[in-house]
Design a protein around this motif. Structure first.
Motif, short mmCIF file in Angstrom:
data_model
loop_
_atom_site.label_atom_id
_atom_site.label_comp_id
_atom_site.label_asym_id
_atom_site.label_seq_id
_atom_site.Cartn_x
_atom_site.Cartn_y
_atom_site.Cartn_z
N LEU A 114 15.09 -7.61 -24.02
CA LEU A 114 14.33 -8.28 -25.36
C LEU A 114 13.14 -9.12 -24.76
O LEU A 114 12.56 -8.70 -26.19
N GLU A 115 13.04 -10.02 -24.49
CA GLU A 115 12.72 -10.76 -24.42
C GLU A 115 10.77 -10.29 -24.29
O GLU A 115 10.10 -10.91 -25.10
N LYS A 116 11.01 -9.83 -23.34
CA LYS A 116 10.01 -9.08 -23.14
C LYS A 116 9.11 -8.08 -24.02
O LYS A 116 7.80 -8.06 -24.52
N PRO A 134 25.09 -9.43 -28.70
CA PRO A 134 24.32 -10.26 -30.29
C PRO A 134 23.17 -10.52 -29.55
O PRO A 134 21.95 -10.61 -30.16
N ALA A 135 22.38 -10.10 -28.42
CA ALA A 135 21.29 -10.23 -28.10
C ALA A 135 20.81 -9.19 -29.04
O ALA A 135 19.00 -9.44 -28.64
N VAL A 136 21.77 -8.31 -29.06
CA VAL A 136 20.43 -7.29 -29.96
C VAL A 136 20.25 -7.55 -31.12
O VAL A 136 19.14 -7.16 -31.87
N ASP A 137 21.19 -7.50 -32.17
CA ASP A 137 21.05 -8.05 -33.05
C ASP A 137 19.35 -9.42 -33.60
O ASP A 137 19.39 -9.47 -34.32
N ALA A 138 20.10 -10.11 -32.77
CA ALA A 138 18.94 -11.43 -32.23
C ALA A 138 17.90 -10.53 -32.25
O ALA A 138 16.78 -11.06 -33.40
N PHE A 139 17.51 -9.60 -31.69
CA PHE A 139 16.56 -9.01 -30.67
C PHE A 139 16.33 -8.68 -32.58
O PHE A 139 14.52 -8.59 -33.23
#
Length: 204
Positions: A73-75, A128-133
């Motif tokens: 997701l960072e990409k 959580p990674a998707v929520d942050a994204f």
């Protein structure tokens, strides 16, 4: 759903090296066999560490997947941010943001399908990674809309939070990995047409 914990505590020195080695090996294993079909025991056998040793660094398979998902997701986030910064106006930034989301998701889907599937699982189970994204995308969108209002480019009658929420919902099928995989065939046309529709609705 239990919250994924990427690692137990802060790691440094040799622990950090082993942590990264596990992530690298897991990434390659998931590329070959997929995330959902792989168990921690499978990873342990492939990596050469015991299952108990892996659990010293990660609480669960999801925690390993969370770190890999963040990397994926960072990409996409970096591609979107780069494209937005290149925009010459708020309208141009909206168009660029939409196009960058479509292009980055399509690239990940075609180049790293098994890793894309991890992001899709993360979106399905609301890691959580998707929520942050998604929160990062909403903040970026809010800033674009705010600046567009201040410059007179966009209308100001509708409350900003409503405009952000509605615009994000239009973008969501092309931003969320679980949804975007079903929209790739017409995604490039949608990026152009829906961005134009959004901009017409924002005209003062």
């Amino acid at each position: 759903m239990s919250s994924a914990t990427p690692a137990r505590g802060t790691r440094s020195g040799p622990d950090h090296v082993i942590h990264d080695r596990i992530i690298l090996a897991a990434t390659e294993h998931f590329r070959l066999y997929g995330f959902e079909k792989t168990t921690v025991s499978d990873l342990a056998n492939a990596i050469g560490y015991s299952k108990a040793y892996i659990y010293k660094f990660f609480d669960s398979k999801q925690a390993i997947g969370e770190v890999i998902c963040v990397n994926c997701l960072e990409k996409i986030t970096e591609a979107v941010d780069r494209s937005v910064r290149a925009g010459k106006s708020s309208s141009d930034q909206i168009r660029r943001m939409f196009r960058a989301l479509v292009d980055a998701n399509a690239t990940l889907f075609s180049d790293d399908r098994k890793l894309y599937d991890i992001a899709a699982v993360a979106a399905r189970d609301r890691w959580p990674a998707v929520d942050a994204f998604e929160e990062h995308l909403r903040r970026t969108l809010a800033q674009i809309l705010k600046e567009g209002r201040e410059s007179g480019e966009f209308e100001r009658k509708t409350p900003l939070d409503e405009t952000v929420a509605a615009t994000f919902l239009v973008m969501l099928p092309y931003a969320n990995p679980l949804l975007s995989q079903h929209s790739l065939d017409h995604a490039k046309d949608a990026a152009l047409q829906l961005a134009s529709l959004i901009l017409r609705s924002l005209t003062p």
